[in-house]
Design a protein around this motif. Structure first.
Motif, mmCIF file in Angstrom:
data_model
loop_
_atom_site.group_PDB
_atom_site.id
_atom_site.type_symbol
_atom_site.label_atom_id
_atom_site.label_comp_id
_atom_site.label_asym_id
_atom_site.label_seq_id
_atom_site.Cartn_x
_atom_site.Cartn_y
_atom_site.Cartn_z
ATOM 1 N N CYS A 54 1.234 -1.356 0.398
ATOM 2 C CA CYS A 54 -0.010 -0.301 0.216
ATOM 3 C C CYS A 54 0.832 1.004 0.076
ATOM 4 C CB CYS A 54 -0.667 0.410 1.187
ATOM 5 S SG CYS A 54 -2.074 -1.205 1.111
ATOM 6 N N GLY A 55 1.483 1.060 0.707
ATOM 7 C CA GLY A 55 2.454 2.538 0.665
ATOM 8 C C GLY A 55 3.278 2.493 -0.325
ATOM 9 N N ARG A 56 3.907 1.373 -1.384
ATOM 10 C CA ARG A 56 4.466 2.037 -2.615
ATOM 11 C C ARG A 56 3.652 1.971 -3.958
ATOM 12 N NH1 ARG A 56 5.875 -3.318 -4.179
ATOM 13 N NH2 ARG A 56 6.356 -2.545 -6.123
ATOM 14 N N ILE A 57 2.750 1.211 -3.548
ATOM 15 C CA ILE A 57 1.440 1.805 -4.680
ATOM 16 C C ILE A 57 0.663 3.702 -3.828
ATOM 17 C CG2 ILE A 57 -0.736 1.860 -5.066
ATOM 18 C CD1 ILE A 57 -0.423 -0.881 -4.561
ATOM 19 N N SER A 58 0.331 3.914 -2.617
ATOM 20 C CA SER A 58 0.521 5.561 -2.292
ATOM 21 C C SER A 58 1.381 6.342 -2.710
ATOM 22 C CB SER A 58 0.155 5.492 -0.060
ATOM 23 O OG SER A 58 -0.642 6.527 -0.628
ATOM 24 N N GLU A 59 2.884 6.102 -2.640
ATOM 25 C CA GLU A 59 3.652 7.493 -3.017
ATOM 26 C C GLU A 59 3.937 7.109 -5.202
ATOM 27 O OE1 GLU A 59 8.958 7.292 -2.949
ATOM 28 O OE2 GLU A 59 8.362 5.218 -1.631
ATOM 29 N N TYR A 60 3.871 6.152 -4.981
ATOM 30 C CA TYR A 60 3.253 6.081 -6.940
ATOM 31 C C TYR A 60 2.563 7.038 -7.355
ATOM 32 C CZ TYR A 60 2.735 4.987 -11.608
ATOM 33 O OH TYR A 60 2.912 4.847 -13.419
ATOM 34 N N LEU A 61 1.102 6.703 -6.972
ATOM 35 C CA LEU A 61 -0.004 7.877 -7.280
ATOM 36 C C LEU A 61 0.388 8.921 -7.114
ATOM 37 C CD1 LEU A 61 -2.811 7.408 -8.345
ATOM 38 C CD2 LEU A 61 -3.378 6.831 -6.026
ATOM 39 N N SER A 62 0.692 9.353 -5.298
ATOM 40 C CA SER A 62 0.925 10.619 -5.107
ATOM 41 C C SER A 62 1.902 10.873 -5.949
ATOM 42 C CB SER A 62 1.247 11.062 -3.446
ATOM 43 O OG SER A 62 1.827 11.592 -2.986
ATOM 44 N N ASN A 63 3.205 10.512 -6.364
ATOM 45 C CA ASN A 63 3.168 11.084 -7.394
ATOM 46 C C ASN A 63 2.660 11.722 -8.757
ATOM 47 O OD1 ASN A 63 5.890 11.791 -5.819
ATOM 48 N ND2 ASN A 63 6.343 9.558 -6.043
ATOM 49 N N LYS A 64 2.506 10.872 -8.952
ATOM 50 C CA LYS A 64 1.411 11.106 -10.263
ATOM 51 C C LYS A 64 0.497 12.186 -10.472
ATOM 52 C CE LYS A 64 3.558 7.940 -13.141
ATOM 53 N NZ LYS A 64 4.041 9.192 -14.327
ATOM 54 N N LEU A 65 -0.231 12.037 -9.092
ATOM 55 C CA LEU A 65 -1.277 13.301 -9.208
ATOM 56 C C LEU A 65 -0.097 14.282 -8.669
ATOM 57 C CD1 LEU A 65 -3.249 10.866 -6.709
ATOM 58 C CD2 LEU A 65 -4.608 11.925 -8.581
ATOM 59 N N ASP A 66 0.196 14.468 -8.117
ATOM 60 C CA ASP A 66 0.929 15.806 -8.384
ATOM 61 C C ASP A 66 1.754 16.630 -9.550
ATOM 62 O OD1 ASP A 66 1.040 15.981 -5.351
ATOM 63 O OD2 ASP A 66 3.081 15.308 -4.668
ATOM 64 N N GLU A 67 2.106 15.525 -10.533
ATOM 65 C CA GLU A 67 2.560 15.730 -11.354
ATOM 66 C C GLU A 67 1.696 16.212 -12.661
ATOM 67 O OE1 GLU A 67 4.432 12.753 -13.832
ATOM 68 O OE2 GLU A 67 6.014 12.223 -11.535
ATOM 69 N N THR A 68 0.352 15.678 -12.447
ATOM 70 C CA THR A 68 -0.723 16.214 -13.112
ATOM 71 C C THR A 68 -1.871 17.262 -12.990
ATOM 72 O OG1 THR A 68 -1.674 14.142 -12.747
ATOM 73 C CG2 THR A 68 -0.414 13.439 -14.871
ATOM 74 N N ASP A 69 -1.980 16.747 -11.309
ATOM 75 C CA ASP A 69 -2.560 17.767 -10.402
ATOM 76 C C ASP A 69 -4.377 18.099 -11.209
ATOM 77 O OD1 ASP A 69 -3.466 19.637 -8.676
ATOM 78 O OD2 ASP A 69 -2.319 21.632 -9.694
#
Length: 153
Positions: A54-69
């Motif tokens: 869950c931590g790995r998925i959260s980190e990946y998704l958080s970064n993608k969401l920050d990039e695309t907003d």
């Protein structure tokens, strides 16, 4: 952006990572509770998902969401397992659940019932057969309002 568009965007952002790492996307929710918005992503994998996954998925998704907003509001991101009483949403979920104990609600009564808790005996993408106390109930798939695995105590 509508809630459906946000869910679709999040699914598109996370799906390549999940497939590459043999995770399954179970569901995405974007809901307002009180004053706060929550983006919840439910994932699973063969043998079950753990907190490190869950931590790995959260980190990946958080970064993608920050990039695309793509989400205009402030929100809390939660990534977790669907739990022992996993929701059944897609046809493949029902296929995988054959032989297991389920809880199903329907939009209209069948055999005088709108709630069914028993063993999912079969599913052919049109009809579910649920056995409850030695009686089999046939439920049209398109009449299922909600469904989940159920724990028997």
């Amino acid at each position: 952006m509508s809630i459906a568009q946000i869910k679709s965007t999040v699914e598109a952002l996370i799906r390549p990572f999940l497939e590459e790492n043999q995770f399954e996307l179970v569901d995405v929710e974007y809901v307002k509770e009180g004053k706060n918005w929550f983006l919840r992503v439910y994932c699973d994998k063969e043998g079950g998902i753990d907190i490190d996954d869950c931590g790995r998925i959260s980190e990946y998704l958080s970064n993608k969401l920050d990039e695309t907003d793509p989400i205009p509001d402030a929100y809390f991101l939660e990534v977790s397992s669907p739990g022992a009483e996993r929701p059944l949403k897609k046809a493949q979920d029902f296929t995988r659940a054959v032989g297991q104990h389920v809880f199903i609600t329907t939009y209209e009564p069948f055999d005088g019932l709108k709630e069914f808790e028993g063993t999912l005996e079969s599913f052919d993408e049109e009809t579910l057969e649920v056995q409850i106390a030695k009686k089999t109930h046939r439920i049209p798939y398109d009449k299922v309002a909600s469904a989940r695995l159920a724990i028997v105590f």
